[in-house]
Write a protein that holds these residues in place. Sequence first.
Motif: not given
Length: 486
Positions: A87, A91, A132, A161
């Motif tokens: 992740s 984000i 990622s 993620h």
Amino acid sequence: MTPEQLRTSILQYAMEGKLVKQDSNDEPASELVKRSQDKKIELIKNGELKKSKKLPVITDGEKPFNIPDNWAWSRLGDLFTILRGGSPRPIKSFLTNDENGINWIKIGDTDPNSKYITKTEEKIIPEGLKKSRAVHIGDFVLSNSMSFGRPYILKINGAVHDGWLIISDYDQVFNKDFLYYLLLSSFVKKQFSIAATGSTVKNLNRERVANTIGVIPPLEEQKRIVAKIEKLMPLVDEYAESYNRLQKIDNEFEDKLKQSVLQYAMEGKLVKQDPSDEPASELIKKIENEKAELIKEGKIKKNKKLPAITDDEKPFDIPDSWEWVRLGNIGDWGAGATPSRQHPEYYGGDVLWLKTGDLNDGVIQDTSEKITEAGVANSSVKVNQPGNILIAMYGATIGKLGIVGKTLVTNQACCGCTPFKGIYNLYLFYYLLSARNRLIELGSGGAQPNISKTKIENFIFPLPPLEEQKRIVTKIEKIMNSINTH
């Protein structure tokens, strides 16, 4: 057998080699495993794959069932590549509305009734991919926490993620659809469940999936198994529709049967009358004396005298030893309150504070919210002792009932009754259950249905002798248990 049990059985038969016949002309699974191992060695040699820790040999004790001779057992980590997503954080800094952005695949993008992920709600910028993990059409993703172990096949490229595990490079050993059903089978799911135990939030990590054992049929047989499964599953879906319809009919029949039992009980038709029982007319006199004494002692307030009951009000005939009375004459009724929300110190204590959503048509042992002693002292909440009967007066839960199991207080949408001596609380409960629809009708007509305390107290009640009340309750509960376990 439920539709879900049938689906589980079909997949289990498939995994045991019992769903289709074996064909001696099929290339045995051992050759598939060998080719997979050779490819893995080549990828490691070319630097395309890291060398992983050698997985333990599968013991006979680990094998949950027998499989055909041309099948093989293997740990999943020896058959394909398993990676964990990643992740980029935060984000929000990587999200984009650009149509050319990279699909950002989340748990929320899944359909629990589908084996595919076909679209995403969000996309990320290319820079997000550095932190990622890229995934491609045909890859599998497994949720690795919360609703862990659910497989999906990707029909889109994107990035995932760290709540996902990615399975790829499986085509040397598995038909894509067979692998999906293998991962969905009960014996694999059981291993996932056991492996994920032990933490507050269950988590299925890469190592645990790698150590899971699976079956490998010959590739051609895998295709035949898939074809058979996908022929049978639509039939199971049809069966599920019929099953659910029958369940609904069965439930409706049970509800009507229970309601009929209650109605018979309240009409004095469920048990025989006993001439040696003290008649209800004498019971009323005792209740009136008790009520007068409680008023004299200041334990209850004196209320306005309730009107006499007319013949037009009586919905059915009752035995001669019974009497019609109003609910306000057989118990002390009171609504609750909500402590001021401007005082947070009134909330979060040890006193059970019941809101109507807590009512369950049964015994109440706990509540979703609690208040402090200060909240009780500084509000007009009603204290209800064990055995009191509760009823929701308005809102979505109107008419819902409860029996107090532990001392609690109630909010203003709930009315509680402390029955006088001579009134068996469970008989009162079953009467209110039988008369629920008539009570709700009393509250209709306004913007929000509302059965006020006054309307409840004026509602009429068929009063049997005390001993008969007890016999009626015993008979009701015997019949209801029989209906519930039929």
